[in-house]
Design a protein around this motif. Structure first.
Motif, mmCIF file in Angstrom:
data_model
loop_
_atom_site.group_PDB
_atom_site.id
_atom_site.type_symbol
_atom_site.label_atom_id
_atom_site.label_comp_id
_atom_site.label_asym_id
_atom_site.label_seq_id
_atom_site.Cartn_x
_atom_site.Cartn_y
_atom_site.Cartn_z
ATOM 1 N N ASP A 113 6.315 13.660 -2.188
ATOM 2 C CA ASP A 113 5.533 12.764 -1.352
ATOM 3 C C ASP A 113 6.019 11.325 -1.466
ATOM 4 N N ILE A 167 7.566 4.519 -1.046
ATOM 5 C CA ILE A 167 6.412 4.790 -0.195
ATOM 6 C C ILE A 167 5.831 6.140 -0.581
ATOM 7 N N SER A 168 4.524 6.154 -0.823
ATOM 8 C CA SER A 168 3.880 7.400 -1.240
ATOM 9 C C SER A 168 2.523 7.513 -0.554
ATOM 10 N N GLN A 169 1.832 8.612 -0.823
ATOM 11 C CA GLN A 169 0.481 8.834 -0.301
ATOM 12 C C GLN A 169 0.378 8.544 1.191
ATOM 13 N N ALA A 170 1.324 9.099 1.947
ATOM 14 C CA ALA A 170 1.306 8.909 3.399
ATOM 15 C C ALA A 170 0.347 9.929 4.009
ATOM 16 N N TRP A 171 -0.685 9.431 4.662
ATOM 17 C CA TRP A 171 -1.661 10.354 5.239
ATOM 18 C C TRP A 171 -2.338 9.743 6.450
ATOM 19 N N TYR A 189 -2.168 5.848 6.880
ATOM 20 C CA TYR A 189 -2.230 5.098 5.631
ATOM 21 C C TYR A 189 -1.053 5.462 4.732
ATOM 22 N N VAL A 190 -0.494 4.460 4.069
ATOM 23 C CA VAL A 190 0.576 4.688 3.101
ATOM 24 C C VAL A 190 0.365 3.741 1.921
ATOM 25 N N THR A 191 1.006 4.066 0.805
ATOM 26 C CA THR A 191 1.025 3.178 -0.347
ATOM 27 C C THR A 191 2.474 2.739 -0.527
ATOM 28 N N LYS A 233 -1.685 -0.879 -0.832
ATOM 29 C CA LYS A 233 -2.233 0.402 -0.403
ATOM 30 C C LYS A 233 -3.001 0.236 0.900
ATOM 31 N N VAL A 280 8.434 8.721 7.212
ATOM 32 C CA VAL A 280 7.560 9.399 6.257
ATOM 33 C C VAL A 280 6.765 10.459 7.015
ATOM 34 N N LEU A 312 3.057 11.952 7.483
ATOM 35 C CA LEU A 312 1.635 11.740 7.203
ATOM 36 C C LEU A 312 0.930 13.088 7.084
#
Ligand SMILES: [Cu+2]
Length: 181
Positions: free
Chosen positions: A28, A37-41, A55-57, A109, A146, A148
């Protein structure tokens, strides 16, 4: 004895190598220059909805600031970087004209109720469980694609995180610092 020890050692190192290979890769995470870049949702959208939030971090491991200035996706006609702000007691969102700055050494974030990617003119409904490719555009790091993960309509975090989203993130951060050592 000596041969036995050597054999044991080679078995041990082979086992260790196998364990390292099995260590979960952070699929991820996407790296782009100094950015991670992480937590892409995204949140699932109601049928017929023309807009959706993504949303991404973003972590900046470099020594210079970068800026998220926009994005694009097949699923959306347009993607803007939005911020939420109070306007006469009413929460409103508006485009960040100069983009979103990620200072060196900092993690930014995007999350519901705060900064977000505004996907506009949606071509299709975002359904829970979908993976939606989105290309983010950074001033320095350039374009980064990325995926999501689409969570539920009212989700506060990525799918699977649920109510313990914060806790999971803490675990990840500890894991990350462990990797450096
Ligand atoms: Cu918005």
């Amino acid at each position: 004895m000596t041969i036995g020890k050597l054999t044991w050692l080679s078995i041990a190192s082979a086992a260790l190598a196998a364990l390292l290979a099995l260590a979960p890769a952070r699929a991820d995470e996407v790296k782009a220059g100094d950015l991670v870049i992480s937590q892409a949702w995204a949140r699932a959208t109601p049928n017929g909805a023309k807009i959706g939030g993504g949303y991404v971090t973003i972590e900046n491991k470099g020594s210079a600031p970068d800026r998220l200035i926009g994005g694009s996706a097949d699923v959306a006609g347009k993607i803007e970087v939005h911020e939420m702000s109070m306007d006469g007691g009413v929460m409103k969102m508006r485009p960040l004209e100069k983009g979103l700055t990620i200072d060196p050494g900092k993690t930014v974030k995007l999350a519901p109720g705060g900064n977000h990617l505004m996907m506009m003119d949606l071509k299709s409904q975002l359904k829970q469980g979908d993976k939606v490719p989105v290309t983010l555009e950074f001033e320095k790091a350039g374009k980064v694609t990325v995926s999501l993960d689409v969570a539920g309509v009212g989700a506060q975090g990525p799918a699977g995180a649920g109510a313990s989203g914060g806790k999971m993130e803490m675990n990840k951060m500890q894991d990350r610092s462990g990797m450096k050592m």
